[in-house]
Design a protein around this motif. Sequence first.
Motif, short mmCIF file in Angstrom:
data_model
loop_
_atom_site.label_atom_id
_atom_site.label_comp_id
_atom_site.label_asym_id
_atom_site.label_seq_id
_atom_site.Cartn_x
_atom_site.Cartn_y
_atom_site.Cartn_z
N GLY A 292 11.62 6.73 2.93
CA GLY A 292 11.51 7.74 3.96
C GLY A 292 10.18 7.74 4.68
O GLY A 292 9.90 8.63 5.48
N GLN A 293 9.35 6.72 4.44
CA GLN A 293 8.03 6.66 5.07
C GLN A 293 8.01 5.86 6.37
O GLN A 293 7.03 5.93 7.12
N ALA B 193 12.20 11.92 7.43
CA ALA B 193 13.40 12.21 6.65
C ALA B 193 13.22 11.67 5.24
O ALA B 193 12.37 10.79 5.00
N PRO B 194 14.00 12.13 4.28
CA PRO B 194 13.97 11.53 2.94
C PRO B 194 14.56 10.13 2.99
O PRO B 194 15.03 9.67 4.04
N PRO B 195 14.51 9.39 1.87
CA PRO B 195 15.12 8.05 1.86
C PRO B 195 16.54 8.09 2.41
O PRO B 195 17.37 8.88 1.95
N THR B 196 16.80 7.24 3.40
CA THR B 196 18.06 7.32 4.13
C THR B 196 18.57 5.93 4.48
O THR B 196 17.79 5.03 4.81
N THR B 197 19.88 5.77 4.41
CA THR B 197 20.54 4.60 4.97
C THR B 197 21.16 5.01 6.30
O THR B 197 22.03 5.88 6.35
N GLY C 194 0.81 -1.22 0.00
CA GLY C 194 0.00 0.00 0.00
C GLY C 194 0.84 1.26 0.00
O GLY C 194 0.54 2.22 -0.71
N LEU C 195 1.89 1.28 0.80
CA LEU C 195 2.77 2.45 0.87
C LEU C 195 3.84 2.42 -0.21
O LEU C 195 4.54 3.42 -0.39
N ARG C 196 3.97 1.28 -0.88
CA ARG C 196 5.05 1.06 -1.85
C ARG C 196 6.40 1.39 -1.20
O ARG C 196 7.21 2.17 -1.72
N ALA C 197 6.59 0.77 -0.03
CA ALA C 197 7.76 1.05 0.79
C ALA C 197 8.51 -0.24 1.11
O ALA C 197 7.90 -1.31 1.20
N ASP C 198 9.82 -0.12 1.27
CA ASP C 198 10.66 -1.25 1.64
C ASP C 198 11.68 -0.79 2.68
O ASP C 198 12.12 0.36 2.67
N THR C 199 12.06 -1.71 3.56
CA THR C 199 13.21 -1.50 4.43
C THR C 199 14.04 -2.77 4.44
O THR C 199 13.51 -3.88 4.32
N ILE D 157 26.14 4.62 25.38
CA ILE D 157 26.40 5.72 24.45
C ILE D 157 26.01 5.23 23.07
O ILE D 157 26.16 4.05 22.75
N ARG D 158 25.52 6.17 22.26
CA ARG D 158 24.98 5.77 20.95
C ARG D 158 25.39 6.81 19.89
O ARG D 158 25.32 8.02 20.13
N PHE D 159 25.78 6.29 18.73
CA PHE D 159 26.15 7.13 17.58
C PHE D 159 25.24 6.75 16.41
O PHE D 159 25.23 5.60 15.97
N ASP D 160 24.48 7.70 15.89
CA ASP D 160 23.63 7.50 14.72
C ASP D 160 24.13 8.39 13.60
O ASP D 160 24.52 9.55 13.84
N ARG D 161 24.06 7.86 12.38
CA ARG D 161 24.53 8.68 11.25
C ARG D 161 23.82 8.27 9.97
O ARG D 161 23.53 7.10 9.75
N SER D 162 23.54 9.27 9.15
CA SER D 162 23.08 9.02 7.79
C SER D 162 24.29 8.66 6.93
O SER D 162 25.28 9.39 6.90
N LEU D 163 24.18 7.55 6.21
CA LEU D 163 25.30 7.08 5.39
C LEU D 163 25.18 7.50 3.93
O LEU D 163 26.03 7.16 3.11
N ASN D 164 24.12 8.25 3.60
CA ASN D 164 23.95 8.68 2.20
C ASN D 164 23.77 10.20 2.08
O ASN D 164 23.23 10.69 1.09
N GLY D 165 24.20 10.94 3.12
CA GLY D 165 24.26 12.39 2.98
C GLY D 165 23.04 13.16 3.40
O GLY D 165 23.05 14.41 3.36
N THR D 166 21.96 12.53 3.82
CA THR D 166 20.79 13.26 4.30
C THR D 166 21.06 13.81 5.70
O THR D 166 22.02 13.41 6.37
N THR D 167 20.20 14.71 6.17
CA THR D 167 20.38 15.34 7.49
C THR D 167 19.12 15.16 8.33
O THR D 167 18.38 16.11 8.58
N PRO D 168 18.85 13.95 8.83
CA PRO D 168 17.59 13.71 9.54
C PRO D 168 17.61 14.10 11.02
O PRO D 168 16.54 14.15 11.65
#
Length: 420
Positions: A332-333, A358-362, A298-303, A389-400
């Motif tokens: 990004g949904q 956020a937009p489509p993000t890895t 329905g959302l045409r979404a994948d993860t 402690i936790r480190f999160d990062r976008s691997l494809n250049g987005t800024t979420p």
Amino acid sequence: MKVQKRKLSLIFLAVTCIISSVGNAHAAINLFAAQPGASEFEQWWRSITLAGRIDGGIMANPARPDNGINFGDFIGDHANQVQLNQFALTLARAIDTTSNDYSFGFTLEASYGSDSRYYHLLGISDRAFNARYQIIPSHAQVDAHLPWLTKLGIDMHAGILQAPMGPEAFDPNARPFYTFSYTGQYSVPFQHIGMMTTIHVTPMIDVLTGIDTGNQTTFGNSDNNNKPAGYAGIALNNLADGKLTITELSRFGPEDSRLVLGREANSAMRFWNDILAVYKVTPTITVTGEFNYLHDDGLRADTESFVSYLSWNFAKNFTFNYRGEIYRDNTGQMVVNFLTNEGYMNGIAGRSTPTESAPPTTYGAMTLGVTYRTSLAKDLGYFAIRPEIRFDRSLNGTTPFNDERNSGMFTFGGDAMIGF
């Protein structure tokens, strides 16, 4: 300021109540002492236990996002704020899963706190409170071991159930960290009304099946569509000389709301697929790997995602934990934060609600922590504290992260648990 002081007072009061209870209780209180010569029925109800836990924590964010939200985090979503996550009481009678005869029991659990915002069932508890601290029936199920079909029998659970997919559970005792992985929040279900069965085919092979009304839905107008969903999978136990367990579990059925998709919601399938492998390297070191794939018609979404864990009990009462994850949200949904206390369940229902996305993000994420756990006294309740402690990062250049200002986010904190 007065509201924050009031919340801290409530947390202190709850801790005080639990400590008082633990001081007079065993790790699981038998409500009725067993008596010599008791009948089978008397033995059954005398084996009913009462247990409780309290869990509270904080995830600090030096970037101090303007909206106060740690993006991609449900349990520690409010940055730099202490909160009571769970105050739970459990009344239960365990079943004997190895019996050659029938065994019947039940599990009843109510939980109050900030975690409950994400574990409601539509039509049961989702509209009862609109504050950050809410209450849910986290378990209300009958449990049975049935000597049917195979020599080893079947285990059955029916009612209000915690979803079985993935290694990160609602009960904080059953997961290594205070925070969840992206996979554990966005690519596995949370809670059901339905039935789950485990068919013990051989000591090595279990077949897993289930049917329910949908993820966090119930019946009639409280179902976001008119179709059920279900599980099918297999567990391979005692591989590699008893060191390795592999579980594959798939879920399938419509999960989107008819308020969003209209009639298409009844036929738009969502497929959840999860493979979990747990290997005990030594008596003190365990490694775990999880691969997950989700597709929504329905959302045409994948993860797609992979999560790795390492647990090392390096000293008495101390365990080091590592978690590393790569998670791809193709549209990004799926990775979304809900900005109101009722927002998550409004999203499940298909009602309009303010969100941050956020937009489509890895996403890449690494979490490190140490758990200290001890008994309060011999055979009494437990106390545990889990800094991380936790480190999160976008691997494809987005800024979420941090109000969409940054491609990375650093958080630190953890939780403390006490119970009986």
